[in-house]
Design a protein around this motif. Structure first.
Motif, PDB file in Angstrom:
ATOM      1  N   ASP A  40     -10.395  -3.536  -3.088  1.00 43.14           N
ATOM      2  CA  ASP A  40      -8.965  -3.775  -3.179  1.00 43.14           C
ATOM      3  C   ASP A  40      -8.540  -4.627  -1.986  1.00 43.14           C
ATOM      4  OD1 ASP A  40      -6.089  -2.996  -4.026  1.00 43.14           O
ATOM      5  OD2 ASP A  40      -6.175  -2.353  -1.935  1.00 43.14           O
ATOM      6  N   THR A  80     -10.461  -0.499   0.596  1.00 43.63           N
ATOM      7  CA  THR A  80      -9.399  -1.492   0.576  1.00 43.63           C
ATOM      8  C   THR A  80      -9.417  -2.269   1.891  1.00 43.63           C
ATOM      9  OG1 THR A  80      -7.010  -1.858   0.285  1.00 43.63           O
ATOM     10  CG2 THR A  80      -7.659   0.165   1.431  1.00 43.63           C
ATOM     11  N   ALA A 130      -7.598  -3.059  -7.925  1.00 44.08           N
ATOM     12  CA  ALA A 130      -6.740  -2.065  -7.273  1.00 44.08           C
ATOM     13  C   ALA A 130      -7.066  -0.655  -7.719  1.00 44.08           C
ATOM     14  CB  ALA A 130      -5.270  -2.366  -7.548  1.00 44.08           C
TER      15      ALA A 130
END
Length: 260
Positions: free
Chosen positions: A9, A224, A254
């Motif tokens: 992400d 992320t 995501a």
């Protein structure tokens, strides 16, 4: 040795700079992202900037999260404050609640919460601060992912409070040998060169490590990667990160910031 699961992400802190919204810089960044963390009235942001940023994120089909910080606009939330735990929890709750209400009006929902600035960095070192953040978010909902520094105890605190978590690394920040971020008081704290930022992001995705400021290798197991929207040349940095990751076969997604 490369990690088997090459998914990542890419997140960015947004809704912080009205001028970046007005001149199109903020939305130009969104082409390179999979999620956004929106300032919600503490260190920056107001109802209008929140609404505009949520609407832009919806257009780009990005995961939307809250970015609460210390209520200290004069210092952009980057100065450590010694506030009572209840005051911090109250502020975090009010900020997240405010953005959530705006998101609902726009037809969106919050999927994650990432603390900002000094609040984030203090939570890396202080269990009490991390617990206070979790308490404030939990008053609103526990059905969100809390984002924290990869390898830090704050993630354990968030898990113990009943939250799913996402471990975060940074493409545009340098690290200390202990895995913490190098303080912005040092000139070399920011990585301004897009290609260098891209290499750091790729190292995180492929190897789960970064090279610290003393040239040692530090483990950074992250789901992320953050690119700061207020870093000079942020759109160019973000584009270089995306290009580098995609060329290496990394899937940008995501999913790591969603319970779905």
């Amino acid at each position: 040795m490369k990690r088997a699961d090459l998914k990542m992400d890419l997140n960015c802190d947004m809704g912080e700079l009205p001028e970046a919204i007005a001149d199109g810089t903020q939305e130009s960044l969104m082409a390179s992202l999979t999620s956004v963390n929106i300032a919600c009235g503490g260190h920056a942001g107001d109802e209008q900037t929140m609404e505009t940023t949520v609407e832009q994120a919806l257009r780009w089909k990005l995961a939307i999260g809250a970015h609460p910080g210390y209520p200290d606009r004069a210092n952009f939330g980057r100065l450590e404050l010694k506030l009572p735990a209840k005051e911090i929890a109250d502020s975090v709750y009010e900020q997240v609640r405010s953005l959530a209400a705006v998101a609902v009006r726009c037809g969106a929902r919050l999927g994650h919460v990432k603390p900002h600035g000094a609040l984030y960095n203090q939570a890396v070192r202080s269990r009490e601060i991390a617990e206070t953040i979790a308490e404030g978010v939990g008053r609103w909902s526990r059905d969100v992912v809390l984002v924290g520094l990869a390898g830090s105890p704050m993630l354990d605190v968030f898990r113990e409070a009943g939250f799913a978590v996402a471990a975060e690394a940074f493409a545009d920040r340098r690290y200390e040998p202990d895995g913490t971020l190098r303080s912005r008081k040092f000139e070399d704290a920011l990585i301004r060169d897009p290609e260098e930022a891209g290499r750091q992001a790729l190292r995180v995705a492929e190897r789960g490590t970064v090279i610290a400021c003393d040239r040692s290798e530090v483990a950074v197991d992250a789901q992320t990667i953050c690119i700061h929207g207020d870093t000079p040349g942020a759109p160019q940095i973000a584009a270089a990160v995306v290009r580098t990751l995609r060329q290496a076969g990394v899937t940008l997604s995501a999913i790591s910031l969603s319970r779905n």
